[in-house]
Design a protein around this motif. Structure first.
Motif, PDB file in Angstrom:
ATOM      1  N   PHE A   1       0.757  -2.390   3.921  1.00 48.38           N
ATOM      2  CA  PHE A   1       0.765  -0.937   3.840  1.00 48.38           C
ATOM      3  C   PHE A   1       0.581  -0.543   2.382  1.00 48.38           C
ATOM      4  O   PHE A   1       0.827  -1.338   1.471  1.00 48.38           O
ATOM      5  N   VAL A   2       0.174   0.691   2.137  1.00 48.00           N
ATOM      6  CA  VAL A   2       0.205   1.242   0.786  1.00 48.00           C
ATOM      7  C   VAL A   2       1.512   2.022   0.658  1.00 48.00           C
ATOM      8  O   VAL A   2       1.904   2.765   1.565  1.00 48.00           O
ATOM      9  N   GLY A   3       2.221   1.822  -0.443  1.00 46.87           N
ATOM     10  CA  GLY A   3       3.545   2.402  -0.597  1.00 46.87           C
ATOM     11  C   GLY A   3       3.519   3.833  -1.089  1.00 46.87           C
ATOM     12  O   GLY A   3       2.806   4.173  -2.041  1.00 46.87           O
ATOM     13  N   SER A   4       4.324   4.689  -0.478  1.00 46.77           N
ATOM     14  CA  SER A   4       4.417   6.076  -0.941  1.00 46.77           C
ATOM     15  C   SER A   4       4.998   6.136  -2.350  1.00 46.77           C
ATOM     16  O   SER A   4       4.589   6.966  -3.167  1.00 46.77           O
ATOM     17  N   ALA A   5       5.955   5.245  -2.648  1.00 53.37           N
ATOM     18  CA  ALA A   5       6.527   5.218  -3.995  1.00 53.37           C
ATOM     19  C   ALA A   5       5.501   4.743  -5.013  1.00 53.37           C
ATOM     20  O   ALA A   5       5.537   5.155  -6.177  1.00 53.37           O
TER      21      ALA A   5
END
Length: 481
Positions: free
Chosen positions: A79-83
């Protein structure tokens, strides 16, 4: 569905703890992903690393390709991290993004999706992800197709956190998954049934909702989970500096001892006697490995809160800790849910080499074997066929993976041969570096990586990309500057 093999695969691509349980795909990126990174973020990753591998990539796609080029036994996805996209644009600041910054964050998500990310991930109890408001997460989730999250609370504010998750999924028009579904803290254990009821009610309206679990009653994270988010604003060194200030230390200690629904206070939810120290970077602190925070505080003649702050300062990292907060009865209830798949929430080490410098949570070596041995065979909580579905085709469908998760003509041959009568986990909290047994053969992309229970040394793992991949790993790459 939740792996932290990001660094362990750089150290040893064989991923033996997982391969020996039959794992053929590591899905990484819980809130923080290995791209896109700025130069400052690269420095922070290297500074916090226990293994000390240089960051030789910038984007998430480049990181995944780096693993494949080095050679890995399992397939890899992320996944690509929101943080990560927040920190890319705002650093570790506790504020909302401007309209322009949010637009750039959305573009970073879109670029990562075109590189093959499988969705957007958030871990909202940790700074700087904690600083994001709901509308920011909705905007970032829209281009991702799938939003997966460590809820903003799994304890005192669990139901409110669930409401936020459902609002994000609905408003963004995406599928949703809850990371490591659980209820933390004895005072909250009764909330599980309401969580299940709400999720299943939303499923009946058409929302595509799933979750995953690990098969243990302790989670593991850092001591950042035991301290308020405000003290961590600005990144690790700013946090560490504040912990040297007597007045700020007093404020932090007071908040650590206060029950609250404003942030996820793992110190209060677990208690110092239920916080087991697992990993230190500072060699002088490693004799404390395996002790509880309460034991270390008594040994040092200080309070547990003061000991926690001192350890962060002395180690120069967030320090690895196991938190015992989960009900075994609740775990059994979660395991029986047909919409729940499984995870380790851990790295994928080998029982040798530099990995032995630290302890670990036993889930790194046993989460899946424990499912099939203890909970399927011995306790009969889940029928074997159903457990296999939820280890294979359910997560493959959740991630919308092409030609994975089934034994079908034309599919990739990710195949596991195991003995359901003997499969068993052996790792414990005191002796975690013990491989599971009972898995005989594992093929990844048609090549045996485990034969007769022994690793072959083969590294046929490939990058597995999500449904929005452009078909060109470099297409739309967002680079710093």
């Amino acid at each position: 569905m939740l792996s932290w093999a990001t660094e362990s695969l750089l150290e040893d691509g064989r991923a033996q703890s997982d391969i020996r349980q039959g794992v053929t795909l590591e899905v990484m990126g819980e809130g923080f992903s290995m791209g896109p990174l700025t130069e400052a973020m690269k420095e922070e990753v290297e500074a916090q690393s226990l293994l000390g591998h240089p960051v030789e990539w910038t984007t998430l796609g480049e990181y995944l390709e780096h693993l494949e080029t080095r050679g890995v036994s399992p397939n890899v996805a992320s996944f690509v991290g929101s943080a990560t996209v927040r920190e890319h644009e705002l650093g570790a600041a506790n504020r909302a993004p401007t309209e322009a910054e949010l637009g750039r964050m959305q573009q970073l998500v879109e670029h990562a999706m075109r590189e093959g990310a499988v969705g957007l991930a958030a871990a909202l109890i940790y700074a700087p992800a904690f600083y994001a408001q709901t509308d920011e997460l909705i905007a970032l989730a829209r281009p991702a197709g799938l939003y997966i999250t460590h809820l903003r609370s799994e304890g005192d504010a669990l139901l409110e956190a669930l409401d936020e998750f459902l609002a994000i999924v609905r408003s963004a028009g995406v599928r949703g998954e809850i990371y490591h579904l659980k209820v933390a803290g004895r005072a909250n254990w009764h909330k599980l049934e309401e969580v299940i009821a709400r999720v299943e009610a939303e499923q009946r309206t058409g929302l595509e909702l799933t979750a995953d679990v690990y098969t243990y009653t302790a989670g593991a994270t850092g001591l950042d989970g035991a301290m308020p988010p405000w003290v961590q604003e600005g990144g690790f060194e700013a946090w560490r500096s504040r912990l040297r200030d007597p007045d700020l230390r007093a404020r932090v200690a007071a908040e650590m001892h206060a029950r609250t629904d404003r942030w996820e206070n793992m110190f209060e939810l677990a208690g110092a006697e239920n916080m087991k120290l697992l990993a230190f970077k500072n060699e002088q602190l490693r004799p404390l490995t395996g002790k509880t925070l309460a034991e270390v505080a008594a040994q040092r003649g200080t309070t547990p809160a003061e000991a926690a702050m001192d350890l962060v300062v002395e180690d120069g990292t967030r320090v690895g800790v196991a938190y015992f907060t989960i009900s075994e009865d609740n775990l059994r209830r979660e395991l029986a849910l047909p919409w729940v798949s499984f995870c380790s929430d851990s790295d994928a080490p080998s029982a040798g080499g530099r990995f032995l410098q630290w302890s670990n949570h036993p889930r790194a070596y046993g989460s899946f074997a424990r499912l099939l041995g203890r909970y399927v065979r011995d306790e009969k909580i889940v029928p074997l066929e159903e457990a296999i579905r939820r280890l294979t085709s359910l997560p493959a469908n959740t991630l919308r993976l092409s030609r994975r998760g089934l034994v079908e003509r034309g599919y990739f041959a990710d195949v596991v041969v195991f003995d359901p009568d003997t499969i068993q986990d052996h790792a414990t909290y005191d002796e975690p570096h013990q491989y599971a047994t009972g898995v005989m053969h594992v093929a990844v992309n048609g090549e045996l990586v485990l034969r007769d229970g022994e690793h072959t040394g083969a590294t046929p793992g490939r990058v597995v990309r999500g449904p929005l991949w452009s078909g060109d790993a470099s297409a739309g790459v967002a680079r710093e500057g």
